[in-house]
Design a protein around this motif. Structure first.
Motif, PDB file in Angstrom:
ATOM      1  N   ARG A  62      58.271  42.769  33.930  1.00  0.00           N
ATOM      2  CA  ARG A  62      58.813  43.588  35.141  1.00  0.00           C
ATOM      3  C   ARG A  62      58.986  45.064  35.030  1.00  0.00           C
ATOM      4  N   THR A  63      58.856  45.526  33.801  1.00  0.00           N
ATOM      5  CA  THR A  63      59.001  47.194  33.407  1.00  0.00           C
ATOM      6  C   THR A  63      57.874  47.254  32.316  1.00  0.00           C
ATOM      7  N   GLY A  64      57.502  48.610  32.395  1.00  0.00           N
ATOM      8  CA  GLY A  64      56.655  49.271  31.608  1.00  0.00           C
ATOM      9  C   GLY A  64      54.990  49.177  32.438  1.00  0.00           C
ATOM     10  N   PRO A  65      54.244  49.898  31.792  1.00  0.00           N
ATOM     11  CA  PRO A  65      53.021  49.949  32.708  1.00  0.00           C
ATOM     12  C   PRO A  65      52.237  48.588  32.750  1.00  0.00           C
ATOM     13  N   GLU A  66      52.623  47.624  31.993  1.00  0.00           N
ATOM     14  CA  GLU A  66      51.912  46.089  32.128  1.00  0.00           C
ATOM     15  C   GLU A  66      52.246  45.474  33.474  1.00  0.00           C
ATOM     16  N   SER A  67      53.533  46.001  33.890  1.00  0.00           N
ATOM     17  CA  SER A  67      53.988  45.173  35.150  1.00  0.00           C
ATOM     18  C   SER A  67      53.412  46.123  36.517  1.00  0.00           C
ATOM     19  N   LEU A  68      52.349  46.998  36.138  1.00  0.00           N
ATOM     20  CA  LEU A  68      51.723  47.619  37.431  1.00  0.00           C
ATOM     21  C   LEU A  68      50.588  46.662  37.780  1.00  0.00           C
ATOM     22  N   ILE A  69      50.131  45.802  36.860  1.00  0.00           N
ATOM     23  CA  ILE A  69      48.908  45.164  36.926  1.00  0.00           C
ATOM     24  C   ILE A  69      48.973  44.124  38.245  1.00  0.00           C
ATOM     25  N   GLY A  70      47.696  44.464  38.933  1.00  0.00           N
ATOM     26  CA  GLY A  70      47.815  43.563  40.221  1.00  0.00           C
ATOM     27  C   GLY A  70      48.338  44.339  41.471  1.00  0.00           C
ATOM     28  N   LYS A  71      49.045  45.697  41.185  1.00  0.00           N
ATOM     29  CA  LYS A  71      49.530  46.097  42.305  1.00  0.00           C
ATOM     30  C   LYS A  71      48.182  47.023  42.931  1.00  0.00           C
ATOM     31  N   THR A  72      48.560  47.527  44.286  1.00  0.00           N
ATOM     32  CA  THR A  72      47.893  48.490  44.700  1.00  0.00           C
ATOM     33  C   THR A  72      47.978  49.716  44.644  1.00  0.00           C
ATOM     34  N   ALA A  73      47.154  50.735  44.352  1.00  0.00           N
ATOM     35  CA  ALA A  73      47.303  52.269  44.170  1.00  0.00           C
ATOM     36  C   ALA A  73      46.470  53.050  45.260  1.00  0.00           C
ATOM     37  N   VAL A  74      46.850  54.080  45.572  1.00  0.00           N
ATOM     38  CA  VAL A  74      46.205  55.134  46.427  1.00  0.00           C
ATOM     39  C   VAL A  74      45.644  56.145  45.580  1.00  0.00           C
ATOM     40  N   VAL A  75      44.202  56.451  45.690  1.00  0.00           N
ATOM     41  CA  VAL A  75      43.617  57.393  45.072  1.00  0.00           C
ATOM     42  C   VAL A  75      44.341  58.890  45.735  1.00  0.00           C
ATOM     43  N   VAL A  76      44.762  59.652  44.561  1.00  0.00           N
ATOM     44  CA  VAL A  76      45.095  61.160  45.008  1.00  0.00           C
ATOM     45  C   VAL A  76      44.216  62.013  44.690  1.00  0.00           C
ATOM     46  N   GLU A  77      43.437  62.038  43.525  1.00  0.00           N
ATOM     47  CA  GLU A  77      42.487  62.840  43.009  1.00  0.00           C
ATOM     48  C   GLU A  77      41.248  61.794  42.740  1.00  0.00           C
ATOM     49  N   ASP A  78      40.016  62.198  43.256  1.00  0.00           N
ATOM     50  CA  ASP A  78      39.037  61.347  43.193  1.00  0.00           C
ATOM     51  C   ASP A  78      38.660  60.687  41.729  1.00  0.00           C
ATOM     52  N   LEU A  79      38.452  59.429  41.925  1.00  0.00           N
ATOM     53  CA  LEU A  79      38.091  58.824  40.535  1.00  0.00           C
ATOM     54  C   LEU A  79      36.771  58.875  40.243  1.00  0.00           C
ATOM     55  N   ALA A  80      36.187  59.647  39.432  1.00  0.00           N
ATOM     56  CA  ALA A  80      34.792  59.773  39.093  1.00  0.00           C
ATOM     57  C   ALA A  80      34.635  59.913  37.524  1.00  0.00           C
TER      58      ALA A  80
END
Length: 139
Positions: free
Chosen positions: A65-83
């Protein structure tokens, strides 16, 4: 229903011990005082109340429930192009990200599939409403 089955499994030892003390032992001439039966069952119940929350939340297989591993499966919005690297926003926080399959443009939604150090690994979301394959040609 799953929680009910889990609770019954946790209570199985109280039921077995109670039946053994109250039915089996008297048949062999061993009389256990009622207060002793109550103490034994009470101790077993306290044990269940202490471990039940852990077991009902999934035990060791529960998702962090905490830490970066808790982010797996979440939706994110791209702020700076991912290239393939750039920035994404997850729950109002900016994260360094790497798109592991192709690229993603600003404003697109991606899904976090892993963590590498302080960087999240993301994939483009399949958009069934558009019916278009990802830009990198994979399907």
């Amino acid at each position: 229903m799953r929680n009910l089955i889990t609770l019954l499994a946790l209570a199985a030892d109280e039921i077995a011990v109670g039946l053994f003390i109250l039915i089996v032992l008297p048949r062999f001439g061993v009389a256990v005082p009622l207060w002793a039966v109550a103490v034994i069952i009470g101790i077993l119940l306290v044990k269940d109340f202490l471990i039940a929350p852990f077991v009902l939340r999934g035990g060791l297989s529960a998702r962090p429930r905490t830490g970066p591993e808790s982010l797996i499966g979440k939706t994110a919005v791209v702020v700076e192009d991912l290239a393939p690297e750039g920035l994404v926003k997850i729950n109002g926080e900016l994260w360094s990200a790497e798109c592991i399959k192709g690229t993603a443009k600003r404003g697109e939604k991606v899904v976090v599939v892993g963590v590498k150090g302080t960087k999240v690994l993301v994939e483009r979301r399949a958009s069934p409403e558009s019916g278009q394959p990802p830009r990198d040609g994979s399907s």
